[in-house]
Design an enzyme around this catalytic site. Structure first.
Site, PDB file in Angstrom:
ATOM      1  N   HIS A   1      48.814  49.116  47.953  1.00 49.48           N
ATOM      2  CA  HIS A   1      47.720  49.431  48.896  1.00 49.48           C
ATOM      3  C   HIS A   1      47.240  47.983  49.604  1.00 49.48           C
ATOM      4  O   HIS A   1      47.547  47.135  48.843  1.00 49.48           O
ATOM      5  CB  HIS A   1      46.815  49.924  48.217  1.00 49.48           C
ATOM      6  CG  HIS A   1      46.203  49.235  46.912  1.00 49.48           C
ATOM      7  ND1 HIS A   1      46.770  49.493  45.827  1.00 49.48           N
ATOM      8  CD2 HIS A   1      45.281  48.319  46.599  1.00 49.48           C
ATOM      9  CE1 HIS A   1      46.427  48.679  44.772  1.00 49.48           C
ATOM     10  NE2 HIS A   1      45.510  47.935  45.277  1.00 49.48           N
TER      11      HIS A   1
ATOM     12  N   ASP B   1      36.565  51.173  49.716  1.00 48.40           N
ATOM     13  CA  ASP B   1      36.932  50.642  48.305  1.00 48.40           C
ATOM     14  C   ASP B   1      35.542  51.060  47.336  1.00 48.40           C
ATOM     15  O   ASP B   1      34.397  50.904  48.114  1.00 48.40           O
ATOM     16  CB  ASP B   1      37.200  49.130  48.088  1.00 48.40           C
ATOM     17  CG  ASP B   1      37.558  48.715  46.908  1.00 48.40           C
ATOM     18  OD1 ASP B   1      38.860  48.438  46.699  1.00 48.40           O
ATOM     19  OD2 ASP B   1      36.971  48.985  45.938  1.00 48.40           O
TER      20      ASP B   1
HETATM   21  P1  5GP Z   1      44.144  46.248  43.167  1.00 50.12           P
HETATM   22  O1  5GP Z   1      43.124  45.793  41.890  1.00 50.12           O
HETATM   23  O2  5GP Z   1      45.101  47.253  42.445  1.00 50.12           O
HETATM   24  O3  5GP Z   1      44.356  45.548  44.194  1.00 50.12           O
HETATM   25  O4  5GP Z   1      42.983  47.188  43.934  1.00 50.12           O
HETATM   26  C1  5GP Z   1      42.422  48.413  43.269  1.00 50.12           C
HETATM   27  C2  5GP Z   1      41.246  48.945  44.258  1.00 50.12           C
HETATM   28  O5  5GP Z   1      40.966  50.061  44.137  1.00 50.12           O
HETATM   29  C3  5GP Z   1      40.022  48.049  43.762  1.00 50.12           C
HETATM   30  O6  5GP Z   1      39.574  47.168  44.582  1.00 50.12           O
HETATM   31  C4  5GP Z   1      39.198  48.988  43.086  1.00 50.12           C
HETATM   32  O7  5GP Z   1      37.695  48.926  43.363  1.00 50.12           O
HETATM   33  C5  5GP Z   1      39.447  50.209  44.040  1.00 50.12           C
HETATM   34  N1  5GP Z   1      39.400  51.627  43.334  1.00 50.12           N
HETATM   35  C6  5GP Z   1      39.364  51.737  42.030  1.00 50.12           C
HETATM   36  N2  5GP Z   1      39.306  52.870  41.880  1.00 50.12           N
HETATM   37  C7  5GP Z   1      38.907  53.606  43.080  1.00 50.12           C
HETATM   38  C8  5GP Z   1      38.405  54.787  43.210  1.00 50.12           C
HETATM   39  O8  5GP Z   1      38.273  56.001  42.518  1.00 50.12           O
HETATM   40  N3  5GP Z   1      38.194  55.047  44.481  1.00 50.12           N
HETATM   41  C9  5GP Z   1      38.023  54.130  45.434  1.00 50.12           C
HETATM   42  N4  5GP Z   1      37.753  54.457  46.740  1.00 50.12           N
HETATM   43  N5  5GP Z   1      38.582  52.982  45.286  1.00 50.12           N
HETATM   44  C10 5GP Z   1      38.680  52.720  44.026  1.00 50.12           C
END
Ligand code: 5GP
Ligand code: ZN
Length: 114
Positions: free
Chosen positions: A100, A32
């Site tokens: 995810h 992440d």
């Molecule tokens: P959500 O909030 O949708 O459950 O999780 C999305 C996750 O993706 C977040 O923890 C965020 O930090 C991660 N994330 C967002 N953009 C990127 C990126 O460009 N690269 C990586 N490796 N992680 C990302």
């Protein structure tokens, strides 16, 4: 969100760099970008779907849990304990519309979650 504009589809296609720690024909796992714990890995099916129930291949979910357990051992968080989290929808904090699984470990977590 379409596959063409999906951030995680772009990471899977290696159009955007990420710290990939595991990949096979169905699953990609990468670090992440804004880790919320010493170990914070995202496990994603290659198939684009917003939610688990929209995946054509639901068998991939069991595979992801097995890979997460292997990564937990590799990252030495298996014995101390870890969390696997799916944020489903906006109220739960889902920001990326490609399903995810967060693998989090290396610190203590509170319950109930915030
Ligand atoms: P959500 O909030 O949708 O459950 O999780 C999305 C996750 O993706 C977040 O923890 C965020 O930090 C991660 N994330 C967002 N953009 C990127 C990126 O460009 N690269 C990586 N490796 N992680 C990302
Ligand atoms: Zn996608």
């Amino acid at each position: 969100m379409s596959l063409i504009s999906c951030l995680f589809c772009k990471i899977i296609a290696k159009e955007i760099p990420a710290g990939i720690v595991y990949e096979d024909e169905k699953v990609v796992a990468f670090k992440d970008i804004a880790p919320q714990a010493p170990t914070h890995i995202l496990l994603v099916p290659r198939e684009h779907a917003r939610f688990v129930e929209e995946l054509a291949d639901k068998g991939v979910v069991g595979r992801i849990y097995k890979i997460a357990a292997d990564l937990a051992r590799e990252n030495k968080i298996a014995d101390s304990g870890y969390r696997i989290v799916v944020n489903h929808g906006r109220a739960a904090g889902q920001a990326v519309d490609h399903v995810h699984f967060h693998l989090l470990g290396g610190r203590d977590f509170s319950w109930p979650p915030g």
